[in-house]
Motif scaffolding. Structure first.
Motif, short mmCIF file in Angstrom:
data_model
loop_
_atom_site.label_atom_id
_atom_site.label_comp_id
_atom_site.label_asym_id
_atom_site.label_seq_id
_atom_site.Cartn_x
_atom_site.Cartn_y
_atom_site.Cartn_z
N HIS A 17 -58.05 -48.05 -93.79
CA HIS A 17 -59.44 -48.48 -93.90
C HIS A 17 -60.39 -47.42 -93.34
N GLY A 18 -61.65 -47.52 -93.74
CA GLY A 18 -62.70 -46.68 -93.17
C GLY A 18 -62.51 -45.20 -93.40
N VAL A 19 -62.02 -44.85 -94.59
CA VAL A 19 -61.64 -43.45 -94.83
C VAL A 19 -62.82 -42.48 -94.80
N ARG A 20 -64.02 -42.96 -95.05
CA ARG A 20 -65.19 -42.06 -95.01
C ARG A 20 -65.44 -41.53 -93.60
N ASP A 21 -64.99 -42.27 -92.61
CA ASP A 21 -65.24 -41.89 -91.22
C ASP A 21 -64.07 -41.20 -90.54
N LEU A 22 -62.97 -41.00 -91.25
CA LEU A 22 -61.81 -40.34 -90.66
C LEU A 22 -62.08 -38.85 -90.48
N THR A 23 -61.74 -38.35 -89.31
CA THR A 23 -61.80 -36.91 -89.11
C THR A 23 -60.60 -36.30 -89.82
N ASP A 24 -60.62 -35.00 -90.01
CA ASP A 24 -59.48 -34.32 -90.62
C ASP A 24 -58.22 -34.52 -89.76
N GLU A 25 -58.39 -34.50 -88.46
CA GLU A 25 -57.25 -34.70 -87.55
C GLU A 25 -56.68 -36.11 -87.70
N GLN A 26 -57.56 -37.12 -87.76
CA GLN A 26 -57.10 -38.49 -87.93
C GLN A 26 -56.39 -38.66 -89.27
N LEU A 27 -56.95 -38.07 -90.33
CA LEU A 27 -56.33 -38.16 -91.65
C LEU A 27 -54.96 -37.51 -91.63
N HIS A 28 -54.85 -36.36 -91.02
CA HIS A 28 -53.56 -35.68 -90.93
C HIS A 28 -52.55 -36.57 -90.21
N GLY A 29 -52.97 -37.18 -89.11
CA GLY A 29 -52.08 -38.08 -88.36
C GLY A 29 -51.65 -39.28 -89.19
N GLN A 30 -52.58 -39.85 -89.93
CA GLN A 30 -52.25 -40.99 -90.77
C GLN A 30 -51.31 -40.59 -91.90
N ALA A 31 -51.52 -39.42 -92.47
CA ALA A 31 -50.64 -38.93 -93.53
C ALA A 31 -49.22 -38.73 -93.00
N GLN A 32 -49.11 -38.22 -91.78
CA GLN A 32 -47.79 -38.05 -91.17
C GLN A 32 -47.15 -39.41 -90.88
N ASP A 33 -47.96 -40.38 -90.45
CA ASP A 33 -47.44 -41.74 -90.22
C ASP A 33 -46.93 -42.34 -91.53
N TYR A 34 -47.66 -42.09 -92.61
CA TYR A 34 -47.27 -42.59 -93.94
C TYR A 34 -45.91 -42.01 -94.32
N ARG A 35 -45.76 -40.71 -94.15
CA ARG A 35 -44.48 -40.05 -94.46
C ARG A 35 -43.36 -40.66 -93.61
N THR A 36 -43.60 -40.78 -92.31
CA THR A 36 -42.60 -41.34 -91.40
C THR A 36 -42.21 -42.75 -91.83
N MET A 37 -43.22 -43.56 -92.18
CA MET A 37 -42.96 -44.93 -92.61
C MET A 37 -42.04 -44.95 -93.83
N LEU A 38 -42.32 -44.11 -94.82
CA LEU A 38 -41.52 -44.13 -96.04
C LEU A 38 -40.13 -43.55 -95.83
N VAL A 39 -40.00 -42.58 -94.96
CA VAL A 39 -38.70 -42.00 -94.70
C VAL A 39 -37.85 -42.92 -93.82
#
Length: 186
Positions: A155-177
């Motif tokens: 949620h709230g993707v317009r307000d995500l910093t690049d660092e937060q987005l990177h962290g969330q993307a890594q969490d997504y990868r971890t979740m799927l793996v």
């Protein structure tokens, strides 16, 4: 050389992934991940004509299916809905008198919204919990005999910093793996 088929298939639908900050980052984080394959539906079918046999073969070959998309008007984008309508037909996916082709597999959604977590609540701007918006896809999983897994909602993707987005993307990868579900930021 032995080819190992992936366990998880991510069906990605975005109207223009080249212009997407969030879904492009999520998909990029999956590159090289073990047991994962991403099918960018719009890249595969720029003319909108879905190869139903190829799509059925792709989903039959995996244990887990993830629908990744940006939320558009409280739903997946239209092309993903078209994919569902054309691929998941009676006699193959369900209604055969026995389990359909996807019975026993898992289904998960990975989606992004511009609104905050708080905006997706009965008292929030949108007036509904996001889990209510996912009921049609949960019902689809149930009808197909699939197990519904906890969604990854960013949620709230317009307000995500690049660092937060990177962290969330890594969490997504971890979740799927790994199969675990991290708590996305609000």
């Amino acid at each position: 050389m032995t080819y190992e088929k992936p366990k998880t298939l991510i069906l990605l639908d975005h109207p223009d992934i080249s212009q997407s900050r969030v879904n492009r980052a999520l998909a990029a984080a999956l590159e090289g991940a073990p047991d994962l394959a991403v099918r960018d539906l719009r890249r595969l079918y720029p003319d909108g004509r879905i190869d139903v046999a190829a799509e059925r073969a792709a989903v039959e070959a995996v244990e887990n299916i993830v629908l990744q998309y940006p939320t558009h008007w409280y739903a997946p984008p239209a092309f993903l809905k078209t994919w569902l309508d054309e691929v998941l037909i009676r006699g193959w996916a369900y209604g055969t008198g026995g389990p359909g082709a996807l019975a026993g597999k898992t289904l998960r959604v990975a989606t992004s919204t511009g609104g905050t977590t708080e905006a997706y609540s009965p008292s929030g701007f949108h007036g509904w919990d996001y889990s209510d918006i996912l009921i049609p896809l949960q019902a689809t999983a149930r009808r197909l005999g699939m197990q519904w897994l906890s969604p990854f909602i960013l949620h709230g993707v317009r307000d995500l910093t690049d660092e937060q987005l990177h962290g969330q993307a890594q969490d997504y990868r971890t979740m799927l793996v790994s199969g675990s579900v991290p708590d996305p930021v609000s």
